[in-house]
Design a protein around this motif. Structure first.
Motif, PDB file in Angstrom:
ATOM      1  N   TYR A  88       0.840  -1.191   0.000  1.00 61.05           N
ATOM      2  CA  TYR A  88       0.000   0.000   0.000  1.00 61.05           C
ATOM      3  C   TYR A  88       0.877   1.243   0.000  1.00 61.05           C
ATOM      4  O   TYR A  88       2.105   1.141  -0.009  1.00 61.05           O
ATOM      5  CB  TYR A  88      -0.934  -0.013   1.213  1.00 61.05           C
ATOM      6  CG  TYR A  88      -1.936  -1.132   1.161  1.00 61.05           C
ATOM      7  CD1 TYR A  88      -3.092  -1.025   0.404  1.00 61.05           C
ATOM      8  CD2 TYR A  88      -1.723  -2.319   1.858  1.00 61.05           C
ATOM      9  CE1 TYR A  88      -4.019  -2.054   0.336  1.00 61.05           C
ATOM     10  CE2 TYR A  88      -2.638  -3.355   1.797  1.00 61.05           C
ATOM     11  CZ  TYR A  88      -3.777  -3.219   1.036  1.00 61.05           C
ATOM     12  OH  TYR A  88      -4.684  -4.247   0.974  1.00 61.05           O
ATOM     13  N   GLU A  89       0.262   2.387   0.053  1.00 62.33           N
ATOM     14  CA  GLU A  89       0.991   3.653  -0.004  1.00 62.33           C
ATOM     15  C   GLU A  89       1.987   3.824   1.144  1.00 62.33           C
ATOM     16  O   GLU A  89       3.073   4.362   0.954  1.00 62.33           O
ATOM     17  CB  GLU A  89      -0.014   4.802   0.014  1.00 62.33           C
ATOM     18  CG  GLU A  89       0.572   6.133  -0.359  1.00 62.33           C
ATOM     19  CD  GLU A  89      -0.494   7.176  -0.521  1.00 62.33           C
ATOM     20  OE1 GLU A  89      -0.372   8.214   0.144  1.00 62.33           O
ATOM     21  OE2 GLU A  89      -1.447   6.949  -1.294  1.00 62.33           O
ATOM     22  N   ASP A  90       1.640   3.347   2.343  1.00 64.02           N
ATOM     23  CA  ASP A  90       2.492   3.587   3.505  1.00 64.02           C
ATOM     24  C   ASP A  90       2.867   2.340   4.304  1.00 64.02           C
ATOM     25  O   ASP A  90       3.540   2.429   5.320  1.00 64.02           O
ATOM     26  CB  ASP A  90       1.830   4.602   4.433  1.00 64.02           C
ATOM     27  CG  ASP A  90       0.453   4.139   4.912  1.00 64.02           C
ATOM     28  OD1 ASP A  90      -0.086   3.186   4.329  1.00 64.02           O
ATOM     29  OD2 ASP A  90      -0.075   4.741   5.858  1.00 64.02           O
ATOM     30  N   LEU A  91       2.440   1.159   3.850  1.00 59.87           N
ATOM     31  CA  LEU A  91       2.768  -0.068   4.569  1.00 59.87           C
ATOM     32  C   LEU A  91       2.619  -1.271   3.649  1.00 59.87           C
ATOM     33  O   LEU A  91       2.121  -1.148   2.534  1.00 59.87           O
ATOM     34  CB  LEU A  91       1.880  -0.241   5.811  1.00 59.87           C
ATOM     35  CG  LEU A  91       0.361  -0.293   5.613  1.00 59.87           C
ATOM     36  CD1 LEU A  91      -0.128  -1.686   5.289  1.00 59.87           C
ATOM     37  CD2 LEU A  91      -0.328   0.198   6.864  1.00 59.87           C
ATOM     38  N   VAL A  92       3.047  -2.415   4.149  1.00 58.95           N
ATOM     39  CA  VAL A  92       2.843  -3.680   3.456  1.00 58.95           C
ATOM     40  C   VAL A  92       2.077  -4.612   4.388  1.00 58.95           C
ATOM     41  O   VAL A  92       2.043  -4.389   5.596  1.00 58.95           O
ATOM     42  CB  VAL A  92       4.181  -4.347   3.023  1.00 58.95           C
ATOM     43  CG1 VAL A  92       4.934  -3.483   2.046  1.00 58.95           C
ATOM     44  CG2 VAL A  92       5.046  -4.674   4.224  1.00 58.95           C
ATOM     45  N   THR A  93       1.463  -5.653   3.834  1.00 60.35           N
ATOM     46  CA  THR A  93       0.805  -6.660   4.661  1.00 60.35           C
ATOM     47  C   THR A  93       1.423  -8.013   4.356  1.00 60.35           C
ATOM     48  O   THR A  93       1.942  -8.240   3.273  1.00 60.35           O
ATOM     49  CB  THR A  93      -0.715  -6.733   4.399  1.00 60.35           C
ATOM     50  OG1 THR A  93      -0.940  -7.213   3.072  1.00 60.35           O
ATOM     51  CG2 THR A  93      -1.377  -5.390   4.574  1.00 60.35           C
ATOM     52  N   GLY A  94       1.389  -8.910   5.331  1.00 59.76           N
ATOM     53  CA  GLY A  94       1.925 -10.239   5.116  1.00 59.76           C
ATOM     54  C   GLY A  94       2.162 -10.968   6.423  1.00 59.76           C
ATOM     55  O   GLY A  94       1.594 -10.615   7.456  1.00 59.76           O
ATOM     56  N   TYR A  95       3.022 -11.985   6.364  1.00 55.66           N
ATOM     57  CA  TYR A  95       3.278 -12.855   7.506  1.00 55.66           C
ATOM     58  C   TYR A  95       4.774 -13.040   7.732  1.00 55.66           C
ATOM     59  O   TYR A  95       5.548 -13.128   6.782  1.00 55.66           O
ATOM     60  CB  TYR A  95       2.649 -14.232   7.266  1.00 55.66           C
ATOM     61  CG  TYR A  95       1.152 -14.197   7.317  1.00 55.66           C
ATOM     62  CD1 TYR A  95       0.490 -14.464   8.497  1.00 55.66           C
ATOM     63  CD2 TYR A  95       0.407 -13.875   6.198  1.00 55.66           C
ATOM     64  CE1 TYR A  95      -0.892 -14.420   8.562  1.00 55.66           C
ATOM     65  CE2 TYR A  95      -0.971 -13.824   6.253  1.00 55.66           C
ATOM     66  CZ  TYR A  95      -1.617 -14.097   7.443  1.00 55.66           C
ATOM     67  OH  TYR A  95      -2.978 -14.047   7.502  1.00 55.66           O
ATOM     68  N   PHE A 133       6.982   1.118   5.978  1.00 51.76           N
ATOM     69  CA  PHE A 133       8.166   0.971   5.132  1.00 51.76           C
ATOM     70  C   PHE A 133       9.468   1.227   5.895  1.00 51.76           C
ATOM     71  O   PHE A 133      10.485   0.611   5.612  1.00 51.76           O
ATOM     72  CB  PHE A 133       8.102   1.906   3.927  1.00 51.76           C
ATOM     73  CG  PHE A 133       7.086   1.488   2.897  1.00 51.76           C
ATOM     74  CD1 PHE A 133       7.008   0.188   2.447  1.00 51.76           C
ATOM     75  CD2 PHE A 133       6.209   2.406   2.370  1.00 51.76           C
ATOM     76  CE1 PHE A 133       6.080  -0.206   1.488  1.00 51.76           C
ATOM     77  CE2 PHE A 133       5.278   2.038   1.412  1.00 51.76           C
ATOM     78  CZ  PHE A 133       5.210   0.726   0.974  1.00 51.76           C
ATOM     79  N   ASP A 134       9.463   2.139   6.869  1.00 55.28           N
ATOM     80  CA  ASP A 134      10.706   2.454   7.579  1.00 55.28           C
ATOM     81  C   ASP A 134      11.184   1.299   8.466  1.00 55.28           C
ATOM     82  O   ASP A 134      12.308   1.312   8.944  1.00 55.28           O
ATOM     83  CB  ASP A 134      10.585   3.749   8.373  1.00 55.28           C
ATOM     84  CG  ASP A 134       9.522   3.715   9.447  1.00 55.28           C
ATOM     85  OD1 ASP A 134       8.610   2.870   9.386  1.00 55.28           O
ATOM     86  OD2 ASP A 134       9.600   4.562  10.361  1.00 55.28           O
ATOM     87  N   LEU A 135      10.372   0.280   8.657  1.00 59.88           N
ATOM     88  CA  LEU A 135      10.789  -0.900   9.422  1.00 59.88           C
ATOM     89  C   LEU A 135      11.371  -2.002   8.544  1.00 59.88           C
ATOM     90  O   LEU A 135      11.893  -2.989   9.045  1.00 59.88           O
ATOM     91  CB  LEU A 135       9.602  -1.452  10.216  1.00 59.88           C
ATOM     92  CG  LEU A 135       9.063  -0.540  11.310  1.00 59.88           C
ATOM     93  CD1 LEU A 135       7.818  -1.139  11.921  1.00 59.88           C
ATOM     94  CD2 LEU A 135      10.118  -0.278  12.365  1.00 59.88           C
TER      95      LEU A 135
END
Length: 51
Positions: free
Chosen positions: A17-24, A39-41
């Protein structure tokens, strides 16, 4: 993700997404846990999916 509460681990990204990702998480003490890191992580990309 890293830090005292989030040890470094491999993370499989499902969606971006614009400011994060999703997953496992796929390694470490958080293995099989769902997450939405900013994203900064994200420290680096280990591998990419084939097109």
């Amino acid at each position: 993700m890293t830090g005292p509460d989030w040890p470094e681990h491999l993370f499989r990204v499902d969606e971006v997404y614009e400011d994060l990702v999703t997953g496992y998480s796929i390694t470490g003490p958080l293995k099989n846990e769902y997450g939405e890191p900013d994203f900064d992580l994200i420290l680096r990309v280990h591998s990419r999916a084939a097109n």
